[in-house]
Design a protein around this motif. Sequence first.
Motif, PDB file in Angstrom:
ATOM      1  N   LYS A   1      -8.960   2.039   8.980  1.00 42.08           N
ATOM      2  CA  LYS A   1      -9.259   3.276   8.239  1.00 42.08           C
ATOM      3  C   LYS A   1     -10.727   3.624   8.465  1.00 42.08           C
ATOM      4  CE  LYS A   1      -5.269   3.665   6.126  1.00 42.08           C
ATOM      5  NZ  LYS A   1      -4.380   4.796   6.311  1.00 42.08           N
ATOM      6  N   THR A   2     -11.100   4.851   8.026  1.00 44.28           N
ATOM      7  CA  THR A   2     -12.527   5.212   8.095  1.00 44.28           C
ATOM      8  C   THR A   2     -12.945   5.681   6.699  1.00 44.28           C
ATOM      9  OG1 THR A   2     -12.212   7.553   8.526  1.00 44.28           O
ATOM     10  CG2 THR A   2     -12.161   6.079  10.445  1.00 44.28           C
ATOM     11  N   LEU A   3     -14.241   5.882   6.541  1.00 46.58           N
ATOM     12  CA  LEU A   3     -14.749   6.357   5.254  1.00 46.58           C
ATOM     13  C   LEU A   3     -14.110   7.696   4.871  1.00 46.58           C
ATOM     14  CD1 LEU A   3     -16.712   4.926   3.428  1.00 46.58           C
ATOM     15  CD2 LEU A   3     -18.570   6.258   4.429  1.00 46.58           C
ATOM     16  N   GLN A   4     -13.704   8.434   5.880  1.00 51.33           N
ATOM     17  CA  GLN A   4     -13.072   9.736   5.642  1.00 51.33           C
ATOM     18  C   GLN A   4     -11.711   9.603   4.943  1.00 51.33           C
ATOM     19  OE1 GLN A   4     -13.941  13.207   6.419  1.00 51.33           O
ATOM     20  NE2 GLN A   4     -15.821  12.069   6.063  1.00 51.33           N
ATOM     21  N   ASP A   5     -11.131   8.400   4.994  1.00 54.94           N
ATOM     22  CA  ASP A   5      -9.837   8.201   4.315  1.00 54.94           C
ATOM     23  C   ASP A   5     -10.006   7.990   2.811  1.00 54.94           C
ATOM     24  OD1 ASP A   5      -7.994   8.359   6.534  1.00 54.94           O
ATOM     25  OD2 ASP A   5      -8.989   6.552   7.267  1.00 54.94           O
ATOM     26  N   CYS A   6     -11.241   7.835   2.358  1.00 58.93           N
ATOM     27  CA  CYS A   6     -11.491   7.736   0.907  1.00 58.93           C
ATOM     28  C   CYS A   6     -11.548   9.162   0.368  1.00 58.93           C
ATOM     29  CB  CYS A   6     -12.801   7.005   0.627  1.00 58.93           C
ATOM     30  SG  CYS A   6     -13.328   7.192  -1.090  1.00 58.93           S
ATOM     31  N   ARG A   7     -10.633   9.492  -0.518  1.00 64.28           N
ATOM     32  CA  ARG A   7     -10.531  10.884  -0.959  1.00 64.28           C
ATOM     33  C   ARG A   7     -11.769  11.325  -1.732  1.00 64.28           C
ATOM     34  NH1 ARG A   7      -4.263  12.229  -2.290  1.00 64.28           N
ATOM     35  NH2 ARG A   7      -3.431  11.116  -0.504  1.00 64.28           N
ATOM     36  N   ILE A   8     -12.374  10.391  -2.454  1.00 59.24           N
ATOM     37  CA  ILE A   8     -13.546  10.769  -3.249  1.00 59.24           C
ATOM     38  C   ILE A   8     -14.747  11.033  -2.330  1.00 59.24           C
ATOM     39  CG2 ILE A   8     -15.209   9.926  -4.962  1.00 59.24           C
ATOM     40  CD1 ILE A   8     -12.860   8.658  -6.392  1.00 59.24           C
TER      41      ILE A   8
ATOM     42  N   ALA B   1     -12.223  -1.308   1.842  1.00 56.84           N
ATOM     43  CA  ALA B   1     -13.378  -1.761   2.634  1.00 56.84           C
ATOM     44  C   ALA B   1     -12.909  -2.707   3.747  1.00 56.84           C
ATOM     45  CB  ALA B   1     -14.388  -2.452   1.726  1.00 56.84           C
ATOM     46  N   GLU B   2     -11.924  -3.552   3.451  1.00 52.59           N
ATOM     47  CA  GLU B   2     -11.387  -4.459   4.478  1.00 52.59           C
ATOM     48  C   GLU B   2     -10.713  -3.656   5.591  1.00 52.59           C
ATOM     49  OE1 GLU B   2     -10.399  -8.174   1.477  1.00 52.59           O
ATOM     50  OE2 GLU B   2      -8.823  -7.444   2.796  1.00 52.59           O
TER      51      GLU B   2
ATOM     52  N   TYR C   1       0.851  -1.189   0.000  1.00 58.20           N
ATOM     53  CA  TYR C   1       0.000   0.000   0.000  1.00 58.20           C
ATOM     54  C   TYR C   1       0.885   1.237   0.000  1.00 58.20           C
ATOM     55  CZ  TYR C   1       0.957  -0.039   5.045  1.00 58.20           C
ATOM     56  OH  TYR C   1       1.578  -0.052   6.269  1.00 58.20           O
ATOM     57  N   ILE C   2       0.265   2.359  -0.351  1.00 59.41           N
ATOM     58  CA  ILE C   2       1.012   3.619  -0.351  1.00 59.41           C
ATOM     59  C   ILE C   2       0.465   4.507   0.758  1.00 59.41           C
ATOM     60  CG2 ILE C   2       1.529   5.727  -1.665  1.00 59.41           C
ATOM     61  CD1 ILE C   2       1.623   4.102  -4.196  1.00 59.41           C
ATOM     62  N   GLU C   3       1.381   4.995   1.555  1.00 55.02           N
ATOM     63  CA  GLU C   3       0.989   5.915   2.628  1.00 55.02           C
ATOM     64  C   GLU C   3       2.095   6.946   2.762  1.00 55.02           C
ATOM     65  OE1 GLU C   3      -1.370   4.422   6.245  1.00 55.02           O
ATOM     66  OE2 GLU C   3       0.627   4.831   7.033  1.00 55.02           O
ATOM     67  N   LYS C   4       1.719   8.164   2.960  1.00 48.94           N
ATOM     68  CA  LYS C   4       2.679   9.276   3.065  1.00 48.94           C
ATOM     69  C   LYS C   4       3.669   9.259   1.906  1.00 48.94           C
ATOM     70  CE  LYS C   4       2.069   9.874   7.946  1.00 48.94           C
ATOM     71  NZ  LYS C   4       2.323   9.265   9.200  1.00 48.94           N
ATOM     72  N   GLU C   5       3.126   9.101   0.710  1.00 45.98           N
ATOM     73  CA  GLU C   5       3.922   9.229  -0.518  1.00 45.98           C
ATOM     74  C   GLU C   5       4.988   8.164  -0.701  1.00 45.98           C
ATOM     75  OE1 GLU C   5       3.299  11.720  -2.878  1.00 45.98           O
ATOM     76  OE2 GLU C   5       1.545  12.030  -1.608  1.00 45.98           O
ATOM     77  N   ARG C   6       4.872   7.052   0.010  1.00 46.26           N
ATOM     78  CA  ARG C   6       5.838   5.974  -0.232  1.00 46.26           C
ATOM     79  C   ARG C   6       5.159   4.615  -0.092  1.00 46.26           C
ATOM     80  NH1 ARG C   6      10.671   5.171   3.169  1.00 46.26           N
ATOM     81  NH2 ARG C   6      10.160   3.011   2.742  1.00 46.26           N
ATOM     82  N   VAL C   7       5.759   3.623  -0.767  1.00 46.08           N
ATOM     83  CA  VAL C   7       5.212   2.263  -0.727  1.00 46.08           C
ATOM     84  C   VAL C   7       5.556   1.616   0.614  1.00 46.08           C
ATOM     85  CG1 VAL C   7       5.602  -0.050  -1.689  1.00 46.08           C
ATOM     86  CG2 VAL C   7       5.176   1.871  -3.218  1.00 46.08           C
TER      87      VAL C   7
END
Length: 396
Positions: free
Chosen positions: A378-385, A370-371, A28-34
Amino acid sequence: MKSVVTYTLSKCVKCMKCLKVCPTNAVYIEKERVHINHDKCINCGKCLSACLNQGLQAKGSTLVDIQSYDYTVCLVPSALISDYKTKEQVEELFYAIKLLGFDEVLDITDIEGQVANEAILLSEIEKGKSLISSFCPVINKLIEVKFPMLLSSLTAIDYPSEIAARQVRKNYSNKGKVGIFNCCECIAKLNLAKYPYGNHNFEVDHALAIVDIFPIIKQNMKKGKIPVTLCKEGLQSCNPTMMKLAENHLVADSFDKVSNILELAEFGLLNEFDLLTLFPCFNGCLGGSLLWGNSYLTKNNIHQLCKDKEKPISQLPFEEIYGESTIDNVNDMRSIQEKLAFFSKVNKQLEQLPGYDCGACGFASCRIMAEEIATSKKTLQDCRIRKGEANHYESK
Ligand code: SF4
Ligand code: SF4
């Protein structure tokens, strides 16, 4: 067992190819890195092949480590021997490896033969249980991560390199500090050693990626020979079409087919088979990603080598070939009801997500997001869209 995948930020262009190919969603990618989730990574190497920028790599120990020991032994598996067609070439190979600085070079084909044979014997004793051979670390970890209900079907026979290393330790206790190195044909086997990935429960000290030492081995060929006698059953056990079969024995290779077989086994649809032998690599261990030969040609080499005088399979007692290093977590046997409950929770979350699989959240698909939400990471707020939409309506 840890992931052997290492990441170099400066080479990464954030193309997300590694996220898309990972079969266990470990990337996964977090804070601009894999990032690699070590609990989920099964060391299949798919992300390494997908990355065209060398952002991901897996490296073994180096030959410098030889100097830390009083006496050093190098273990050589069948897959490595398969690149050579004649006994003379194999004897040259062993001498070439010894010239790297080892005191002794040992083939482990007799132990590989015993491991393959023992799985067959077990399946005959435990008929109808659909046992799964436990010689491949990728399969063992895949079962642990994705098919925990099958953990009890693993034969729990130890890895050949570990069994061989235990014998070396026992027999060479008078040689001071003994260093055991294993030549590895695939990245998953780099993990079956103390170093370089810090797995201190292993008897093998160092894992060497054969691709790293091959150029020096090549230079050392034709300089001398060490007499070698190989075990036919061991040589044949590294390829699905050559290995000895039990009566109701299903043998398969290639990652996708093997995953499908595990799915069927988990739902009890393969109970007619007493033994499942699964190779994640195409053409078995001959298709190991660190080998240089064409696996069809190397299979032919094995045929040729099997014509020579053979060493019998080893006859080590039961307690010396069974081990605990094959699987990490035997307790994670989630019931089918728990799994179904989790799937329904994930599906509910999935309905809330846009379904574009855009990757903006850092995960390869909305299902993985979703998992993450279902497990409260994570929460729904982490979905950028979704977050963008919420902000849009709030501002109106
Ligand atoms: S495949 Fe992964 S590591 Fe390689 S460049 Fe793309 S995002 Fe970076
Ligand atoms: S090695 Fe396989 S399981 Fe591990 S991160 Fe790469 S693709 Fe995923």
